[in-house]
Scaffold this motif. Structure first.
Motif, PDB file in Angstrom:
ATOM      1  N   VAL A 186      -2.737  -9.428  -1.420  1.00  0.00           N
ATOM      2  CA  VAL A 186      -3.475  -9.692  -0.181  1.00  0.00           C
ATOM      3  C   VAL A 186      -2.737  -9.073   0.988  1.00  0.00           C
ATOM      4  O   VAL A 186      -3.331  -8.441   1.861  1.00  0.00           O
ATOM      5  N   ASN A 187      -1.424  -9.212   0.996  1.00  0.00           N
ATOM      6  CA  ASN A 187      -0.647  -8.656   2.092  1.00  0.00           C
ATOM      7  C   ASN A 187      -0.709  -7.137   2.118  1.00  0.00           C
ATOM      8  O   ASN A 187      -0.668  -6.532   3.183  1.00  0.00           O
ATOM      9  N   ALA A 188      -0.840  -6.546   0.923  1.00  0.00           N
ATOM     10  CA  ALA A 188      -0.906  -5.088   0.854  1.00  0.00           C
ATOM     11  C   ALA A 188      -2.181  -4.577   1.519  1.00  0.00           C
ATOM     12  O   ALA A 188      -2.242  -3.431   1.957  1.00  0.00           O
ATOM     13  N   LEU A 189      -3.210  -5.425   1.600  1.00  0.00           N
ATOM     14  CA  LEU A 189      -4.458  -5.003   2.235  1.00  0.00           C
ATOM     15  C   LEU A 189      -4.312  -4.927   3.747  1.00  0.00           C
ATOM     16  O   LEU A 189      -5.195  -4.456   4.448  1.00  0.00           O
ATOM     17  N   GLY A 190      -3.215  -5.480   4.260  1.00  0.00           N
ATOM     18  CA  GLY A 190      -2.968  -5.403   5.691  1.00  0.00           C
ATOM     19  C   GLY A 190      -3.807  -6.347   6.518  1.00  0.00           C
ATOM     20  O   GLY A 190      -4.083  -6.100   7.680  1.00  0.00           O
ATOM     21  N   THR A 191      -4.235  -7.456   5.932  1.00  0.00           N
ATOM     22  CA  THR A 191      -4.992  -8.430   6.711  1.00  0.00           C
ATOM     23  C   THR A 191      -4.010  -9.290   7.495  1.00  0.00           C
ATOM     24  O   THR A 191      -2.834  -9.364   7.163  1.00  0.00           O
ATOM     25  N   ARG A 192      -4.541  -9.973   8.520  1.00  0.00           N
ATOM     26  CA  ARG A 192      -3.603 -10.735   9.341  1.00  0.00           C
ATOM     27  C   ARG A 192      -3.512 -12.187   8.866  1.00  0.00           C
ATOM     28  O   ARG A 192      -4.508 -12.812   8.516  1.00  0.00           O
ATOM     29  N   GLU A 193      -2.318 -12.690   8.824  1.00  0.00           N
ATOM     30  CA  GLU A 193      -2.015 -14.089   8.523  1.00  0.00           C
ATOM     31  C   GLU A 193      -2.834 -14.725   7.404  1.00  0.00           C
ATOM     32  O   GLU A 193      -3.510 -15.716   7.609  1.00  0.00           O
ATOM     33  N   PRO A 194      -2.784 -14.149   6.229  1.00  0.00           N
ATOM     34  CA  PRO A 194      -3.496 -14.826   5.145  1.00  0.00           C
ATOM     35  C   PRO A 194      -2.722 -16.064   4.688  1.00  0.00           C
ATOM     36  O   PRO A 194      -1.502 -16.112   4.833  1.00  0.00           O
ATOM     37  N   THR A 195      -3.431 -17.066   4.211  1.00  0.00           N
ATOM     38  CA  THR A 195      -2.757 -18.209   3.588  1.00  0.00           C
ATOM     39  C   THR A 195      -3.113 -18.185   2.116  1.00  0.00           C
ATOM     40  O   THR A 195      -4.285 -18.039   1.765  1.00  0.00           O
ATOM     41  N   ILE A 249      -6.008 -21.136  -7.115  1.00  0.00           N
ATOM     42  CA  ILE A 249      -5.306 -20.579  -5.965  1.00  0.00           C
ATOM     43  C   ILE A 249      -6.351 -20.378  -4.865  1.00  0.00           C
ATOM     44  O   ILE A 249      -7.430 -19.850  -5.133  1.00  0.00           O
ATOM     45  N   VAL A 250      -6.043 -20.829  -3.680  1.00  0.00           N
ATOM     46  CA  VAL A 250      -6.961 -20.632  -2.567  1.00  0.00           C
ATOM     47  C   VAL A 250      -6.397 -19.566  -1.636  1.00  0.00           C
ATOM     48  O   VAL A 250      -5.240 -19.626  -1.242  1.00  0.00           O
ATOM     49  N   VAL A 251      -7.218 -18.584  -1.337  1.00  0.00           N
ATOM     50  CA  VAL A 251      -6.812 -17.516  -0.429  1.00  0.00           C
ATOM     51  C   VAL A 251      -7.683 -17.614   0.818  1.00  0.00           C
ATOM     52  O   VAL A 251      -8.905 -17.652   0.718  1.00  0.00           O
ATOM     53  N   GLN A 252      -7.074 -17.696   1.967  1.00  0.00           N
ATOM     54  CA  GLN A 252      -7.850 -17.737   3.199  1.00  0.00           C
ATOM     55  C   GLN A 252      -7.404 -16.602   4.101  1.00  0.00           C
ATOM     56  O   GLN A 252      -6.225 -16.468   4.398  1.00  0.00           O
ATOM     57  N   VAL A 253      -8.361 -15.805   4.512  1.00  0.00           N
ATOM     58  CA  VAL A 253      -8.038 -14.676   5.370  1.00  0.00           C
ATOM     59  C   VAL A 253      -8.879 -14.774   6.638  1.00  0.00           C
ATOM     60  O   VAL A 253     -10.073 -14.503   6.612  1.00  0.00           O
ATOM     61  N   PRO A 254      -8.271 -15.168   7.750  1.00  0.00           N
ATOM     62  CA  PRO A 254      -9.034 -15.267   8.989  1.00  0.00           C
ATOM     63  C   PRO A 254      -9.512 -13.893   9.436  1.00  0.00           C
ATOM     64  O   PRO A 254      -8.814 -12.898   9.239  1.00  0.00           O
ATOM     65  N   GLY A 255     -10.700 -13.854   9.996  1.00  0.00           N
ATOM     66  CA  GLY A 255     -11.202 -12.620  10.581  1.00  0.00           C
ATOM     67  C   GLY A 255     -11.832 -11.646   9.604  1.00  0.00           C
ATOM     68  O   GLY A 255     -12.453 -10.677  10.008  1.00  0.00           O
ATOM     69  N   ALA A 259      -6.888   0.633  -4.729  1.00  0.00           N
ATOM     70  CA  ALA A 259      -6.819  -0.761  -5.165  1.00  0.00           C
ATOM     71  C   ALA A 259      -5.977  -0.892  -6.421  1.00  0.00           C
ATOM     72  O   ALA A 259      -5.160  -1.801  -6.557  1.00  0.00           O
ATOM     73  N   LEU A 260      -6.180   0.069  -7.351  1.00  0.00           N
ATOM     74  CA  LEU A 260      -5.405   0.012  -8.589  1.00  0.00           C
ATOM     75  C   LEU A 260      -3.919   0.207  -8.301  1.00  0.00           C
ATOM     76  O   LEU A 260      -3.070  -0.487  -8.861  1.00  0.00           O
ATOM     77  N   ALA A 261      -3.622   1.134  -7.384  1.00  0.00           N
ATOM     78  CA  ALA A 261      -2.220   1.378  -7.046  1.00  0.00           C
ATOM     79  C   ALA A 261      -1.587   0.103  -6.490  1.00  0.00           C
ATOM     80  O   ALA A 261      -0.470  -0.274  -6.870  1.00  0.00           O
ATOM     81  N   ILE A 262      -2.317  -0.582  -5.617  1.00  0.00           N
ATOM     82  CA  ILE A 262      -1.798  -1.833  -5.053  1.00  0.00           C
ATOM     83  C   ILE A 262      -1.569  -2.848  -6.170  1.00  0.00           C
ATOM     84  O   ILE A 262      -0.529  -3.494  -6.263  1.00  0.00           O
ATOM     85  N   SER A 263      -2.577  -2.985  -7.031  1.00  0.00           N
ATOM     86  CA  SER A 263      -2.471  -3.959  -8.115  1.00  0.00           C
ATOM     87  C   SER A 263      -1.276  -3.662  -9.013  1.00  0.00           C
ATOM     88  O   SER A 263      -0.561  -4.562  -9.418  1.00  0.00           O
ATOM     89  N   LEU A 264      -1.087  -2.381  -9.318  1.00  0.00           N
ATOM     90  CA  LEU A 264       0.011  -2.025 -10.219  1.00  0.00           C
ATOM     91  C   LEU A 264       1.359  -2.276  -9.558  1.00  0.00           C
ATOM     92  O   LEU A 264       2.291  -2.770 -10.178  1.00  0.00           O
ATOM     93  N   ARG A 265       1.424  -1.948  -8.271  1.00  0.00           N
ATOM     94  CA  ARG A 265       2.678  -2.186  -7.549  1.00  0.00           C
ATOM     95  C   ARG A 265       3.020  -3.666  -7.506  1.00  0.00           C
ATOM     96  O   ARG A 265       4.166  -4.060  -7.604  1.00  0.00           O
ATOM     97  N   SER A 266       1.984  -4.506  -7.308  1.00  0.00           N
ATOM     98  CA  SER A 266       2.265  -5.934  -7.159  1.00  0.00           C
ATOM     99  C   SER A 266       2.465  -6.609  -8.509  1.00  0.00           C
ATOM    100  O   SER A 266       2.769  -7.782  -8.580  1.00  0.00           O
ATOM    101  N   GLY A 267       2.286  -5.857  -9.573  1.00  0.00           N
ATOM    102  CA  GLY A 267       2.502  -6.434 -10.898  1.00  0.00           C
ATOM    103  C   GLY A 267       1.201  -6.967 -11.457  1.00  0.00           C
ATOM    104  O   GLY A 267       0.269  -7.264 -10.727  1.00  0.00           O
ATOM    105  N   SER A 268       1.151  -7.094 -12.781  1.00  0.00           N
ATOM    106  CA  SER A 268      -0.090  -7.566 -13.379  1.00  0.00           C
ATOM    107  C   SER A 268      -0.118  -9.080 -13.317  1.00  0.00           C
ATOM    108  O   SER A 268       0.904  -9.744 -13.343  1.00  0.00           O
TER     109      SER A 268
END
Lengths: 537, 322
Positions: free
Chosen positions: A174-183, A192-198, A342-351
């Motif tokens: 989620v952080n790799a997507l560059g969104t602001r202040e995700p929880t 797992i709950v993901v909340q992304v304001p905006g 997206a795949l590059a991000i996923s691979l970097r962050s691990g499976s």
């Protein structure tokens, strides 16, 4: 009852000033608050996603995937453990290893070795949970057949471990997507709950989280004949996997079961363009160990095709033209720039250790949220004005005191919410408006009681005294029931409703304080200074 | 200055005279509401049945049937389309697809894309997608929390008063909640998580009235030990009448403001609270208090003690000690 010592008056006044100061930042625009001197409070009330706009996504571990993974890994364990280690333990020959009804079963060829096999497998099981249960049950049937059943406790244990790791991976993605202040928080055992304001279009986010990103390289099985393949029969040691982009048109392909190298050994993945045809690709780099393995296997298999699998599906199956020694590789497979990225991000962050599926999504556009805030604020202002006027018309001077208490109450609610960083949601606004109507209830009770006592011929001071005392009991009882209801709401509710319960509870506490203590302080002050001989109420 | 008095001084209305009629009406209303709820059903939102609900805003008013046809054509199940807030906005609801949770999510994306293709000027305001499993859990905890709230509050009243008071309060709560269900079955307003929150609030606030009346009954029981029970209840209700009317009014004022000027999303929520408030007001008199007569509350349940809030008021209670 009406004696207010000076320290008490000062204490209450200070408390009120403090509470009201806390409310100020929430009512001012951003710019003004950031320009505040440092001694001023700058904490503000959080806006929930339904007001601020944004996306709430709940992910759940796919239990079927968990079960399959456990069977897969146990199957592997059975083969390794029973094969034995040279010089240490002997080989126990087995046959007919199969899966049925979520269990693994196999024959031990030599009946005298059943106990030994059982013992070795037993050492591979782990305790799960507090009851002393193991993660697998081992059972011997007909003296040669061993049946291994995964226990529920073992599955739960697996999910628990997997979710902790999954949370971190989701966080990275989620952080790799560059969104602001995700929880990103775990909820319950398997969510797992993901909340992304905006965020108003969560498609990219969902695509990213829906990908397990288990990358595997396997050799293509060249000895499979097409008739068998169509029937779903693979040669020994091979398996049939989907291959959506197969140039031959066949939707499947047979690959060796053995994994050459997997995504765990990656150190980097980037979206790039292929130098020959300019198609988007993902370029990956293996760690030292991975590079060695990759170099060795490619050396041994020059001229043969290998398959790149993502989450069990083949992306592409290129030929190994020459040994790849630098530990770098390129994954191709009909990507767009976005999907490659997206795949590059996923691979970097691990499976992800377990497949996650989206079981709940709530998205609100920020404009819609702002509209709700505006309308809610308008309703709150109109409600407050109406109640204020109504109280004065009905109770005169005592109505003014009640109104003063109400205004203080409103500011205190905002102040306390800001102090605790509580989240204001849309139902929370409703709770706020309702509190405005309900907060004067205590004053109504008191004032009506004073009216009664005046009618009975009590002197003003006595009437006020008895009024406050007698009404307090009912006020207390009535508010406890509201707290009970709010507590249950907090327990059962999702985000917005929890927000409502919080506002309601804060409102109950502050309204009892302002309506009883603060208003009594006003009334006592007036009685002392004016010494009225008659009460108009 | 002449002050407004909505309720004249010294009212002496024989409220409890009509208790049997009122109770008969009350019970029939409960039965009718529950029957309506079961027969006609509630218009359950996606929170409780799963599926998805998408709020779409257009630049000009659209034809609902047209939107429905276009949504159906996307092929993710039968869509319900209703106007929402203004003529330019609609709420499109589609059921959980057969393929399970994964396809639910895919269906949401399909709908969004499909609508935007059919109406290029449309804007998707909000999307709620809930899987069958999650909605089942929400329904279960929702129902459980309602039941627990009613029970917990009744037990509290039993502690603070007597068991007869607790029983009366429980019945009144049951009445209020049933009627709210009936209202939602009748109007087919969407029943969602917010409504459960509203119901819980109703449970809390409708009890406010009941407690104020009960508190006065307890006080009068101590004061007039020889008074006939019906007369005593009437006296207590009359004495607290002004307060009951006033408080309900201030809350109604606040809620009406919210109903008219507040956001459309919480219309059902506000309507539920308004109704509950109204019902809760008369239920304290007619649904809760009569039980004190029928269950034979005696004045010696509360032996008079000298003042003090919450001091040992119950000394001689007949078997109700906890």
């Amino acid at each position: 009852m009406l004696e207010f010592p000076r320290w008490k008056v000062i204490g209450i006044t200070l408390l009120l000033i403090f509470g009201i100061l806390l409310a100020v930042p929430s009512m001012l625009p951003d710019k003004v608050v950031t320009a505040f001197p440092s001694w001023m409070p700058s904490e503000r009330i959080n806006l929930g996603l339904d007001l601020a706009g944004g996306s709430h996504i709940m992910l759940e571990a796919d239990i079927n995937d968990v079960r399959k993974q456990r069977l897969d890994s146990m199957e592997k364990t059975i083969r390794t453990v029973l094969r034995g280690e040279r010089g240490k333990s002997e080989n126990i020959a087995i046959g007919g290893l199969s899966r049925a009804n979520g269990k693994l079963s196999f024959m031990v060829r030599d009946a005298t070795k059943v106990d030994e096999a059982r013992e070795r497998l037993n050492n591979q099981t782990k305790g799960a949970g507090l009851s002393g249960e193991r993660d697998w049950d081992i059972e011997v049937r007909d003296s040669t057949r061993i049946i291994m059943t995964p226990t529920e406790a073992g599955t739960r244990n697996f999910i628990d471990n997997a979710m902790e790791a999954a949370r971190d991976i989701v966080d990275r993605r989620v952080n790799a997507l560059g969104t602001r202040e995700p929880t990103i928080v775990r909820q319950g055992d398997d969510r797992i709950v993901v909340q992304v304001p905006g965020l108003s279009d969560p498609q990219a986010l969902k695509d990213l989280l829906g990908q397990t990103a288990r990358l595997e390289f396997k050799m293509v099985e060249l000895n499979a004949n097409p008739q068998d393949l169509a029937k779903g029969i693979a040669p020994v040691g091979s398996e049939i996997v989907p291959y959506p982009g197969n140039p031959t048109g066949e939707p499947v392909i047979a690959v060796k079961r053995q994994v050459l190298i997997s995504g765990d050994q990656l150190v980097d993945a980037q979206q790039q363009f292929d130098q020959q045809d300019n198609q988007p690709v993902v370029s990956i780099r293996f760690d030292a160990q991975g590079s060695n393995i990759f170099a060795r296997t490619t050396q041994q298999n020059v001229g043969k095709p290998f398959a790149m699998l993502l989450d069990g599906k083949v992306l592409s199956a290129p030929n190994i033209n020459e040994p790849i020694l630098g530990g770098q590789a390129q994954i191709s497979g009909n990507f767009t720039v976005e999907s490659a990225n997206a795949l590059a991000i996923s691979l970097r962050s691990g499976s992800l250790p377990v497949k996650l599926k989206v079981v709940e999504e709530r998205t609100v556009k920020p404009e819609l949220g702002q509209d709700s805030i505006d309308k809610g604020a308008l309703a709150a202002i109109i409600a407050t004005m109406a109640v204020l006027i109504f109280m004065i018309v009905t109770y005169g001077r005592f109505g003014v005191y009640a109104d003063a208490a109400l205004i203080i109450n409103i500011l205190l609610i905002l102040g306390i919410m800001a102090l605790f960083n509580a989240t204001l949601t849309l139902p929370g606004i409703a709770g706020f408006v309702l509190t405005i109507g309900a907060a004067v209830d205590a004053n109504v009770l008191i004032n009506e009681r004073i009216r009664e006592e005046v009618k009975r011929g009590r002197r003003p001071i006595d009437a006020v005294q008895v009024g406050y005392k007698e009404a307090s009991r009912a006020i207390f009882d009535a508010n406890i029931t509201n707290v009970i209801a709010a507590a249950l709401m907090f327990w059962f509710g999702t985000g917005p409703i929890k927000g409502f319960a919080v506002v309601l509870t804060i409102g109950i506490v502050t309204s009892v304080f302002t309506a009883v203590t603060v208003s009594r302080m006003f009334v006592a002050g007036w009685l002392r200074s004016a010494r009225p001989s008659k009460l108009v109420i | 200055m002449r002050l407004l008095k909505l309720v004249p001084d010294d009212t002496n209305i024989a409220f409890l005279k009509w208790r049997n009629v009122a109770m008969a009406i009350g019970v029939s209303m409960i039965i009718a509401s529950l029957a309506l709820t079961f027969v006609r059903g509630l218009n359950m939102g996606v929170d409780f049945v799963g599926g998805q609900s998408t709020r779409v805003e257009f630049s000009k008013p659209v034809d609902i049937t047209d939107v429905r046809n276009k949504a159906d054509a996307i092929g993710i199940g039968e869509a319900t389309v209703q106007e929402f807030g203004s003529a330019n906005e609609v709420l499109i609801r589609t059921p959980v697809p057969k393929g399970g949770d994964d396809s639910a999510n895919a269906a949401a994306d399909k709908l969004r894309a499909g609508i935007l293709k059919a109406y290029p000027d449309a804007k998707v305001g909000s999307v709620d997608t809930v899987s069958g499993k999650v909605s089942g859990e929400l329904l279960q905890t929702g129902a459980l929390s309602l039941a627990l709230a009613m029970l917990a509050i009744s037990i509290y009243i039993w502690f603070r008063f007597e068991w007869q008071f607790g029983a009366g309060a429980l019945f009144a709560l049951f009445h209020d909640v049933s009627l709210t269900f009936g209202f939602f079955a009748l109007t087919q307003l969407e029943f969602n998580l917010n409504i459960v929150a509203a119901l819980l609030t109703i449970i809390g606030y409708s009890l406010n009235d009941t407690i104020v009346v009960f508190d006065r009954i307890r006080e009068n029981l101590k004061k007039y030990r020889k008074m006939d029970m019906t007369a005593l209840l009437d006296l207590s209700v009359n004495e607290t009448l002004a307060r009951t009317v006033m408080t309900s009014l201030t809350m109604i004022i606040a809620l009406v403001a919210l109903l008219i000027w507040g956001p459309a999303v919480i219309f059902g929520f506000t309507a539920a609270m308004l109704l509950g408030l109204f019902v809760g007001t008369y239920s304290s008199v007619y649904m809760a208090a009569p039980w004190l007569i029928w269950l034979h509350v005696k004045s010696d349940s509360f032996v008079p003690v000298d003042g003090g809030i919450g001091t040992a008021e119950r000394v001689a209670d007949d078997g109700a000690r906890v």
